[in-house]
Every structure is written in structure tokens, then in C-alpha cells.
Write a protein that holds these residues in place. Structure first.
Motif, PDB file in Angstrom:
ATOM      1  N   LEU A  77       0.078  -3.439  -5.749  1.00 39.61           N
ATOM      2  CA  LEU A  77      -1.161  -4.206  -5.638  1.00 39.61           C
ATOM      3  C   LEU A  77      -0.870  -5.703  -5.614  1.00 39.61           C
ATOM      4  CD1 LEU A  77      -4.225  -3.918  -5.498  1.00 39.61           C
ATOM      5  CD2 LEU A  77      -4.284  -4.039  -8.006  1.00 39.61           C
ATOM      6  N   MET A  95       0.271  -6.606  -2.204  1.00 38.36           N
ATOM      7  CA  MET A  95      -0.853  -6.659  -1.270  1.00 38.36           C
ATOM      8  C   MET A  95      -1.663  -7.940  -1.450  1.00 38.36           C
ATOM      9  SD  MET A  95      -2.286  -2.740  -1.211  1.00 38.36           S
ATOM     10  CE  MET A  95      -3.546  -3.195  -0.011  1.00 38.36           C
ATOM     11  N   LEU A 145       0.834  -1.200   0.000  1.00 35.42           N
ATOM     12  CA  LEU A 145       0.000   0.000   0.000  1.00 35.42           C
ATOM     13  C   LEU A 145       0.870   1.253   0.000  1.00 35.42           C
ATOM     14  CD1 LEU A 145      -2.806   1.299   0.227  1.00 35.42           C
ATOM     15  CD2 LEU A 145      -2.608   1.084   2.722  1.00 35.42           C
TER      16      LEU A 145
END
Length: 317
Positions: A80, A83, A67
Motif C-alpha cells: 500500500l 502504491m 498492488l
């Protein structure tokens, strides 16, 4: 900075405590942060995976790193993906706990049972009672001392780079909110994943201080230049400004080194630390008795032992 990393008291206590895989994250997360900073995606994922393999809460940190990379580095795809990988790892870990753990959940979850019986309840209680949480787990003497114990070796410089220091907040919260005092004592392995963030936030703070001073000096020089355009001869300050950054860097590094050595002298496992003593080689009646009991254990027996006895039993077949 290398000396800061090697001499950090929290790092030393993590190393000399019982062996825990999470201690490896003191180096693995440092590489993860480095490759995230330098935008070397393949190596970033390699060290992120190695870090997550060390302990169940590390994927939460990696998700936060992803993030952070999205928001501050504008790296949408890699951030992303990091994550998603971390969240998937958390889901797999919880699934394994559910089916294979005798309790159905991590054993250390009991240290947070006073906050609620589920993650949702824990978050709800923290959000609804922020003042009491702050008083009991941040401002309380032992908790506050723990925070100072972490920040003091770096001269509190990590606080000047909050956009990096924020990466340590999940681990810091886990330790501060725990009902086990060992987790916020600063003496065990629980700080291993915090040290890399403190190192990077210290570096970032040094860079920002130098940049800010340089910006102020340049601004002052430009202002003086405009006011002295008609002066004859003009005042030359360029040579002085060139020396400001290296001199300031030396001063700041000396301050960091002084803070680290001072912290080591107060509380560390280094020879200069208070209460340090070299291991005794004298064989006492106590050690003879311990060896007598160890010799009585069959060589093919499975053994569960206390930490001080494990080294004497680890070489058995």
C-alpha cells in the motif's frame, strides 16, 4: 538466465538507440522486482524511487507492483505504501506538466489522441470497443510481430507465468496503442521496462514447470507404492526421481539459451545477427563534410543536432 538478460534483443536495441533515461529501468526495475520477491522493503523502495525518476509512466508500473505485492505476497503495508508513493508521484508529475510544459501535458500524449482527449475518454473508448482495439492493436500484423519479437527470445515461457507477466501489460499497452510505429517496432528504448518482467516471468515459468513435473512424479510414485505394497521386492524409483529436477532444469535452460541465440541471429545488434557489420573506420567525403560543418560551430554556441552528430558535439565546453 543472466545470458538471457544480456542477449535479449529488446535490451540491446534500447542500449544502442539514442540515450534515454528510461533505459536504466532495464536494470533498476529488475532490482525492484528482486527486492520485492525477497521482501527486502528498504531496498525495494530505493530502487522503486530510482526507477520512477527515469520516466513519467514508470510510477504506474510501481503502483501495479505494489498492488501485486498486496494480492500475491499479502504484504499490505509495504504494498500500500508503494502504491501511495507511486500515485503521489504521478500526481506531482501531472502537476509539473500542467504548470511548466508548453502544452500543459506530456508531449507523447498526442500519440494517443485518436482514442480521446483525456484519460477517461481513452479508457472509455477501449472498454466500449474491445474487439476493434484487439484487431487493430494486437492481431494486426505489425503489432502481432512486435509481441512475438518480445516473447520469442524467452521461448514464450513468460506466458506460462501470467501472474508475473501481467506486470508488463501497462508498458505493453502503451506501446501497442501508440500511433507511432516506432513504439511497437521493438527497435528502440520503449521496451526497456518490459524486459525485467519478461526475465522474472521466465524464471517463474521454469520453477513452475519443474515443480509440476516433480509433483506428477511424486503422485505417480505414491500411487505405485500403494499398488505394490505386497510386491516382493518393491520397485525402487527414488534415485531416478532425484535426477529429474536437475536434468529438466538443464534441458529448460538449454531451450531458453537456444531461443535467445536464435532470436539474436535473426534480429539483434550482436555480431551473429543478420545484417550486422563492424563500424567502418574509413574517412569518406561525407564524414569530412560533416566535420567541416562541425568545426564552423562556435564553441560557446547552444546546438540542437541529429542523433548521429550528437557524439561529435558532446565534448564541447
Amino acid at each position: 538466465i543472466a545470458l538471457l538478460y544480456l542477449l535479449y534483443p529488446a535490451q540491446q536495441f534500447a542500449l544502442v538507440s539514442d540515450f534515454h533515461a528510461v533505459t536504466f529501468t532495464a536494470a533498476l526495475l529488475l532490482f525492484t522486482l528482486y527486492f520485492m520477491y525477497t521482501r527486502r522493503t528498504v531496498w525495494l523502495f530505493i530502487f522503486a524511487i530510482l526507477s520512477m525518476a527515469c520516466k513519467e509512466e514508470i510510477p504506474v508500473l510501481i503502483a501495479l507492483y505494489g498492488l501485486w505485492s498486496i494480492l500475491l505476497q499479502h504484504r499490505l503495508r509495504s504494498g500500500l505504501a508503494l502504491m501511495v508513493l507511486a500515485i503521489g508521484w504521478v500526481g506531482l508529475t501531472l502537476l509539473i506538466f500542467h504548470f511548466f510544459s508548453p502544452t500543459g501535458h506530456p508531449l507523447l500524449a498526442s500519440r494517443y489522441a485518436y482514442l480521446g482527449n483525456s484519460p477517461v475518454q481513452i479508457v472509455r473508448n477501449i472498454v466500449l470497443h474491445p474487439v476493434s482495439i484487439l484487431k487493430q492493436h494486437v492481431l494486426e500484423h505489425n503489432h502481432n510481430f512486435y509481441i512475438r519479437l518480445l516473447l520469442n527470445p524467452a521461448g514464450y515461457l513468460p506466458l506460462l507465468a501470467p501472474w508475473v507477466f501481467v506486470l508488463a501489460l501497462p508498458s505493453l499497452a502503451l506501446n501497442l496503442l501508440s500511433s507511432d510505429q516506432n513504439m511497437y517496432s521493438g527497435f528502440f528504448q520503449y521496451n526497456a521496462e518490459i524486459v525485467p518482467v519478461l526475465i522474472f516471468s521466465t524464471i517463474e515459468a521454469l520453477v513452475c514447470i519443474i515443480w509440476l513435473v516433480q509433483w506428477v512424479l511424486n503422485h505417480v510414485r505414491l500411487s505405485r507404492g500403494k499398488s505394490q505394497e505386497s510386491s516382493n521386492p518393491p520397485v525402487r524409483t527414488g534415485s531416478m526421481h532425484r535426477w529429474v529436477s536437475p536434468v529438466l532444469l538443464v534441458v529448460l535452460l538449454a531451450y531458453v539459451l537456444f531461443s535467445t541465440v536464435k532470436a539474436d541471429a535473426f534480429n539483434s545488434n550482436m555480431p551473429l545477427g543478420q545484417g550486422f557489420h563492424w563500424p567502418s573506420t574509413q574517412i569518406t567525403a561525407h564524414t569530412k563534410l560533416a566535420q567541416h560543418f562541425i568545426d564552423m560551430i562556435p564553441r560557446d554556441a547552444s546546438v540542437s543536432a541529429q542523433s548521429s552528430l550528437v557524439p561529435h558535439l558532446s565534448e564541447r565546453p
